[in-house]
Design an enzyme around this catalytic site. Structure first.
Site, PDB file in Angstrom:
ATOM      1  N   HIS A  55     -10.600   1.586  -0.581  1.00 55.62           N
ATOM      2  CA  HIS A  55     -11.910   1.206  -0.046  1.00 55.62           C
ATOM      3  C   HIS A  55     -12.745   2.423   0.363  1.00 55.62           C
ATOM      4  O   HIS A  55     -13.897   2.258   0.776  1.00 55.62           O
ATOM      5  CB  HIS A  55     -11.757   0.279   1.157  1.00 55.62           C
TER       6      HIS A  55
ATOM      7  N   HIS B 100      -7.938  -7.197  -2.623  1.00 48.85           N
ATOM      8  CA  HIS B 100      -9.336  -6.869  -2.367  1.00 48.85           C
ATOM      9  C   HIS B 100      -9.854  -5.890  -3.420  1.00 48.85           C
ATOM     10  O   HIS B 100      -9.112  -5.042  -3.911  1.00 48.85           O
ATOM     11  CB  HIS B 100      -9.492  -6.237  -0.987  1.00 48.85           C
TER      12      HIS B 100
ATOM     13  N   ASP C 171      -0.930  -7.618  -1.300  1.00 48.31           N
ATOM     14  CA  ASP C 171      -1.508  -8.659  -0.453  1.00 48.31           C
ATOM     15  C   ASP C 171      -1.976  -9.864  -1.255  1.00 48.31           C
ATOM     16  O   ASP C 171      -2.605 -10.770  -0.708  1.00 48.31           O
ATOM     17  CB  ASP C 171      -2.644  -8.112   0.415  1.00 48.31           C
TER      18      ASP C 171
END
Length: 343
Positions: free
Chosen positions: A159, A197, A284
Site C-alpha cells: 500500500h 486488498h 487475508d
C-alpha cells in the site's frame, strides 16, 4: 527454499489503529510473522537467513526523495513536539489545496499518509528499512542461482506508493524487489499481488513503466480498502499502458472464482515474457480473516502456490497481509510448499 527474516520487524508494534470511527487493537502485529516463521521451521521449508544492508539506492528508485527523507525523520520531529506517543496525522490536504511543506509534524504526516492505520513510532523507519532489505536479499538469493526465496517482510509494503504510506505499509517491499531484479539484469519483471486488498502502492510506482508488469487480484474497491484504486479499467499510462492488470472480485468469493482470476493473471504474466516474478503474498483472502470478505480455505493456498509454480519462473515471495493470526502460518507456508512441489 530460503526464508529471509529479521527480528527488527518487532520495532513496529502499534498499540492501536482507527477503523470506522473506532480505536481498536492493531491487526498488524509482530505475532503475524512469528507464526509464519514457526511454520516455516515446522515443515522444514528451508534455511532461515538474515538480511543484507542495501542502503537507500533501491528505495530511492521506487520512492520519491522527499518522501524518503520525511519517513526517515518523522519520528524525531513528532516526538520533539508531542513526546513519545504514536504519531498520527491531524490534517489532510483537501483537493486543490497546496501540498507545500509545513512546519508541524502532524500536518506533514497528512501530506504523506493516506489513513489512520499506520502510526509512526520510534522504530518504524528501522523496521521498514529492514523489510526492504529482506526483499532485496531474497532477490540476490534468486539472482545467485536459487529458483525461489521467501522474504518474510514486516511491516508489509504493497500500500506504500511513490510518495505516500498507509494500510500498515511504509516502504514498498515488493516494488523494491522488482526494481532489484531489474537492476540485476532481468529484462522483464512481473509483480503478482494476491493479497485481499488492492496493491495500490505497487500500481502507483510502476503505472507508467513497461518493464514491470503489475497484476493484482483483490476485493472490489467499490466496497473495500483502498477504495480509490484497483478498478479493471486502470491499465497503465504512457509507456506503461497495458502493463497493469486489476482483477477485482466481489465479497464472498470462493476458490472457484478466485482460481479463475488467478489463471487469467498468470496467463498475462506468461504472455509478458516475464523473466523474474515477485509475489506479494497476502493470505487475508482466508475465510476466517477478521478484516476481509473472501472465503478461501487453507487447502486453497496450496493450489495457489502450485499454480504460480507452474510458470517455472525465478520467484521471490514477499509477505504482505493476513490477519487471522492463528492460521496465518499454515496459509502462507501452504503457498510456498505448493509452489516448491511443482516448480
Amino acid at each position: 527454499m530460503k526464508t529471509v527474516y529479521s527480528d527488527l520487524h518487532g520495532l513496529q508494534h502499534a498499540e492501536a489503529e482507527y477503523i470506522r470511527g473506532k480505536r481498536v487493537a492493531s491487526f498488524e502485529m509482530p505475532r503475524r510473522v512469528e507464526l509464519v516463521l514457526e511454520r516455516v521451521r515446522a515443515v522444514a521449508l528451508g534455511p532461515v537467513v538474515g538480511i543484507g544492508d542495501y542502503g537507500l539506492e533501491t528505495v530511492g528508485k521506487v520512492h520519491d526523495a522527499e518522501f524518503v527523507t520525511f519517513l526517515s525523520t518523522a519520528w524525531q520531529a513528532w516526538s520533539a513536539e508531542n513526546g513519545e506517543i504514536d504519531a498520527f496525522p491531524n490534517a489532510w490536504p483537501p483537493p486543490r489545496a497546496s501540498r507545500r511543506a509545513t512546519k508541524r509534524p502532524g500536518a506533514e504526516l497528512g501530506r504523506f499518509c493516506i489513513d489512520m492505520s499506520s502510526p509512526i513510532m520510534a522504530g518504524t523507519w528501522t523496521a521498514a528499512k529492514a523489510a526492504v532489505d529482506a526483499a532485496v536479499t531474497a532477490v540476490d538469493i534468486v539472482a545467485g542461482g536459487d529458483h525461489a526465496a521467501f522474504a518474510l517482510c514486516r511491516p508489509p509494503g504493497h500500500h506504500a506508493g511513490r510518495d505516500y504510506f498507509g494500510g500498515y505499509c511504509f516502504l514498498n517491499n515488493a516494488a523494491a524487489a522488482a526494481q532489484a531484479f531489474r537492476d540485476r539484469g532481468y529484462g522483464k519483471v512481473a509483480v503478482l499481488d494476491i493479497d485481499y486488498h488492492h496493491g495500490n502502492g505497487t500500481q502507483d510506482i510502476f503505472y507508467d513503466r513497461a518493464d514491470v508488469l503489475t497484476v493484482s487480484i483483490h476485493a472490489d474497491p467499490q466496497v473495500e480498502y483502498p477504495y480509490y484504486s484497483g478498478y479493471a479499467e486502470e491499465t497503465g499510462e504512457g509507456a506503461g499502458a497495458d502493463f497493469n492488470l486489476n482483477l477485482p472480485l466481489p465479497w464472498g468469493t470462493e476458490y472457484t472464482g478466485y482460481g479463475a482470476a488467478l489463471a487469467t493473471g498468470l496467463g498475462r504474466i506468461a504472455a509478458h515474457g516475464t523473466e523474474a516474478l515477485v509475489v506479494s503474498l497476502g493470505v487475508d483472502t482466508f475465510g476466517g480473516d477478521p478484516i476481509s470478505h473472501f472465503k478461501l480455505v487453507s487447502d486453497d493456498f496450496t493450489r495457489i502456490g502450485q499454480a504460480i509454480g507452474g510458470l517455472s519462473l525465478p520467484t521471490v515471495f514477499v509477505m504482505e497481509g493476513g490477519y487471522a493470526v492463528e492460521e496465518i502460518g499454515v496459509n502462507a507456508v501452504n503457498v510456498l510448499s505448493g509452489f516448491k512441489a511443482v516448480a
